[in-house]
Design an enzyme around this catalytic site. Structure first.
Site, PDB file in Angstrom:
ATOM      1  N   ASP A   1      21.813   5.478  34.200  1.00 30.48           N
ATOM      2  CA  ASP A   1      22.487   4.211  33.942  1.00 30.48           C
ATOM      3  C   ASP A   1      23.574   4.054  35.018  1.00 30.48           C
ATOM      4  O   ASP A   1      23.870   4.982  35.784  1.00 30.48           O
ATOM      5  CB  ASP A   1      23.049   4.143  32.523  1.00 30.48           C
ATOM      6  CG  ASP A   1      23.192   2.690  32.063  1.00 30.48           C
ATOM      7  OD1 ASP A   1      23.191   1.784  32.930  1.00 30.48           O
ATOM      8  OD2 ASP A   1      23.313   2.437  30.859  1.00 30.48           O
TER       9      ASP A   1
HETATM   10  C1  BGC Z   1      23.635  -0.923  31.210  1.00 33.85           C
HETATM   11  C2  BGC Z   1      22.143  -0.842  31.387  1.00 33.85           C
HETATM   12  C3  BGC Z   1      21.701  -1.787  32.475  1.00 33.85           C
HETATM   13  C4  BGC Z   1      22.427  -1.421  33.741  1.00 33.85           C
HETATM   14  C5  BGC Z   1      22.042  -2.264  34.941  1.00 33.85           C
HETATM   15  C6  BGC Z   1      24.373  -0.775  32.533  1.00 33.85           C
HETATM   16  O1  BGC Z   1      25.722  -1.030  32.405  1.00 33.85           O
HETATM   17  O2  BGC Z   1      24.049   0.069  30.302  1.00 33.85           O
HETATM   18  O3  BGC Z   1      21.499  -1.130  30.174  1.00 33.85           O
HETATM   19  O4  BGC Z   1      20.319  -1.716  32.636  1.00 33.85           O
HETATM   20  O5  BGC Z   1      23.817  -1.586  33.529  1.00 33.85           O
HETATM   21  O6  BGC Z   1      22.505  -3.542  34.847  1.00 33.85           O
END
Ligand code: BGC
Length: 749
Positions: A292
């Site tokens: 993430d």
């Molecule tokens: C979120 C993810 C997301 C990623 C990319 C993160 O802050 O937890 O679910 O896919 O950002 O945008």
């Protein structure tokens, strides 16, 4: 030699070497072996730095004129040090960057473009919790197929979806992104999303990689606070939180994303046990894993790594392939290999998996295959997509209460439309709305109702804002309510009160909205008040439940939401949604979910107030609206329950059936639910567990026999390092809600 010509020659050479041609675009399942050979040939040419480059992802931004990418990131791309980009879309935006990667790097390896296509790309469907309320797997698959069509037409190869985290705490803002509280429903829905996004042939230009996230336990954050600690035993991890991920693997999901949280003391992004032991070794997953956003860096803040370099080492060792936005792999991996701390094999494995995904997508055939202006123009917001979103909005709406048949509305009556969300076009598409338009493309509830009622029959007052203390407009709202036959109030949350980093400690309607409905009720005590809700989580509706005659939960219903919700309000679509998550009476009951354990002191059904039982002294244990609840304008009778046998053995299939009759005045759909209770286990089992469901359509007066097949596999659970099937007594029921008492039983020998 001119650099461009040089790289063109390298690309040509590579294409010959790796045999990239259209003929290789067979089905993804069949192509793993040939692509392995191609990846081998390509990797033989790659330096360690270039391999590390594939494990790096950076983000672009978005301005009014299109995607923006920093000059640093452009430099990294041109050096061959980036494998993927997120947050860049549109044909022009992705083509420009792809050109850099393909024409200006030594080996011309195409970039992967990832994006959060969560519940639609441009045409926005209801939020995911709402989609789950449809219990309609075909519709969910169709919606994600449409999302993939639109996203792929704008250069996107990969969505960071589905989020398959089980969530049982409405304080957690990301409950809006998942399928709710139940393991079985969540697993079935996970598969539907994966199939929709990836289709059955990844080499097609309109299919995209899916990503099961966030592995694992993210929904169990302590106190519902985002990113917070997760501690759970094997029982809960294996029986509740892992199954939807396993279902995603079974459905062929190509990628996984790590969770931000720690799991039992080890942050997910450095957690060997969940990534190597479970995901790779036990489940045989061979796609790639992305972190993430900046999660490698966060290993330091967690107190698990002493610095970013250490964090980089821990992540790659845990089995993480790609680094989203930490810059850690780019900065430290080579050094770690040179120092002998990281085996180069780990980097080879990660690079190989990422390259394989690019081959499967056909990007080595044609890196621009997702960049087609014609398609972009023709596909986005196609009328049939908007129509599908309308249908979804109707199917996802859940009729929580409907006293005296206050709904459906009648086109002869005048309606007072009151509330801050009546004319809203910004919040209605919900959080994580990808490239959805918040400036006017969406259909408001007001506009939806205008399809049914002439303007002379509609009056409107905003009444108050979603948040804030001001009640100056209550007076207007009261006047409008007095002048109409019925009142429809559209209340709820702001779209960004749910989603990431949007946990709440108070799950009531925000601002003065509850006071507004109280004021209206007082002013028009004998008029029907219909409450239409938009929100991203279960709310505490205890007060509203006593004030409104009917309540329709529409979640955030999406781009065509106003039309879909109006279809339900006026009875064109008879509501069929059922709650995928429990609505508590009060915050103090959290966590509350239908398949809890019995405890040693359950409340006796005939004496709910008995002392020293597992209850509260101030509120009942029961929720306000249980999982599986949802009314219809018609009524359904369940009769003729049948079991093919009272006793089965491990290899038998038990047939369980019931006849459902539409006993009311409208045709309609019913979601028929199958529940089981394992009465005695080597570890205690939940009081009831959903094991199947079917959505059926019955004309008024019509009956249908609904049959489920149960096998012993459906009764297995995890205990002490293995899945077990235990003989014993089971209770079973077919019902239309999780709120029921079992009447039937069978034995597994
Ligand atoms: C979120 C993810 C997301 C990623 C990319 C993160 O802050 O937890 O679910 O896919 O950002 O945008």
């Amino acid at each position: 030699m001119n650099k461009l010509i040089k790289s063109y020659i390298v690309v040509l050479f590579l294409m010959v070497l790796t045999g990239c041609n259209k003929a290789n675009n067979a089905k993804s399942k069949e192509i793993v072996t040939p692509f392995n050979a191609q990846v081998d040939s390509l990797m033989a040419l790659m330096t360690l730095q270039e391999k590390i480059g594939q494990t790096v992802m950076y983000s672009g931004g978005w301005s009014i004129t299109g995607p923006t990418v920093s000059s640093n990131n452009k430099k990294f791309i041109k050096e061959g040090n980036v494998g993927a980009m997120l947050n860049v879309y549109s044909v022009k935006g992705t083509r420009d960057l792809q050109k850099m990667a393909v024409e200006e790097t030594r080996l011309g390896i195409p970039l992967l473009f990832g994006y959060d296509v969560i519940h639609g790309f441009k045409t926005i469907f209801p939020i995911n919790l709402g989609l789950a309320a449809s219990w309609d797997l075909e519709d969910i698959e169709k919606g994600s197929r449409i999302a993939a069509e639109e996203a792929s037409a704008e250069g996107i190869h990969w969505t960071f979806a589905p989020m398959v985290d089980i969530a049982r705490d409405p304080r957690w803002g990301r409950i809006s992104e998942g399928a709710g509280e139940d393991v079985y429903l969540g697993s079935e829905i996970a598969k539907a999303y994966v199939k929709g996004f990836q289709g059955n042939d990844l080499s097609k230009y309109n299919t995209i990689l899916a990503c099961a996230k966030h592995f694992v336990g993210y929904g169990a954050a302590q106190a519902g606070r985002d990113y917070h600690t997760v501690n759970m035993g094997d029982d809960e991890l294996q029986n509740v939180y892992l199954p939807p991920f396993k279902a995603s693997v079974n459905a062929g999901v190509e990628t996984f994303m790590t969770a931000f949280n720690e799991v039992n003391g080890v942050p997910a992004t450095g957690n060997k046990f969940i990534f190597r032991d479970i995901l790779r070794d036990q489940w045989g997953f061979n796609g790639f894993v992305v972190t993430d956003y900046t999660a490698i860096n966060e290993l330091v803040m967690h107190g698990f790594a002493k610095d970013r370099k250490h964090a980089t080492e821990l992540a790659i060792k845990a089995g993480i392939d790609q680094d989203m936005m930490s810059s850690a792999n780019r900065q430290y991996l080579e050094e770690l290999v040179n120092e002998g701390k990281v085996d180069v094999k780990l980097i080879n494995d990660a690079c190989r998996r990422i390259l394989l995904a690019k081959y499967k997508l056909g990007l080595f055939d044609d890196p621009y295959r997702y960049c087609d202006e014609q398609r972009e123009k023709a596909i986005v917001y196609k009328p049939e997509f908007l129509e599908a979103a309308r249908h979804s909005a109707a199917m996802c709406s859940v009729l929580l209460k409907n006293d005296d048949e206050s709904l459906p509305l009648n086109t002869n009556q005048s309606i007072a439309l009151i509330g801050p969300l009546v004319k809203d076009k910004e919040n209605i598409i919900g959080n994580w709305a990808a490239a959805g338009d918040r400036k006017g493309k969406a259909i408001s509830i007001y506009e939806g109702i205008q399809e049914y009622l002439s303007n002379s029959k509609i009056s409107f007052a905003k009444g108050c804002e979603i948040e804030g203390k001001n009640d100056n407009d209550f007076k207007d709202a009261i006047n409008v309510a007095r002048s109409a036959d019925k009142v429809v109030m559209v209340l709820g949350e702001d779209y960004d009160m749910s989603g990431e980093a949007a946990s709440r400690t108070n799950i009531k309607l925000p601002g003065r909205q509850t006071d507004l409905i109280k004021a209206i009720r007082k002013a028009v005590p004998n008029k029907k008040i219909i409450l239409v809700l938009m929100n991203g989580r279960p709310l505490d509706l205890s007060e509203e439940d006593t004030l409104a005659d009917a309540i329709l939960e529409t979640w955030f219903p999406g781009t065509s939401g106003g039309y879909g919700v109006a279809d339900v309000l006026f009875g064109k679509y008879n509501p069929s949604g059922k709650l995928p998550v429990t609505f508590p009476r009060t915050l103090g009951q959290i966590p509350i979910y239908y398949n809890m354990k019995n405890t040693g002191r359950p409340i006796p059904p005939n004496n709910p107030k008995e002392d020293y039982k597992s209850n509260y002294i101030d509120v009942p244990n029961t929720p306000l609206y249980p999982f599986g609840h949802g009314l219809s304008y018609t009524t359904f009778k369940y009769s003729d329950f049948k079991l093919s046998s009272d006793i089965i053995n491990i290899s038998d299939t038990l047939s369980v059936s019931s006849t459902i009759t539409n006993t009311g005045d409208y045709d309609g759909h019913e979601i028929v639910q199958l529940y089981v209770h394992d009465k005695v286990g080597s570890i205690t089992r939940p009081v009831k567990e959903l094991k199947g469901f079917q959505k059926i359509f019955l004309k008024k007066g019509e009956s249908k026999e609904v049959q489920f097949q149960l096998t012993s596999k459906d009764l297995e659970f995890y205990n002490n390092k293995a899945f077990v099937i235990e003989s014993g007594d089971f209770e079973v029921a077919i019902t239309g809600t999780s709120n029921f008492d079992f009447q039937h039983a069978f034995k597994l020998e």
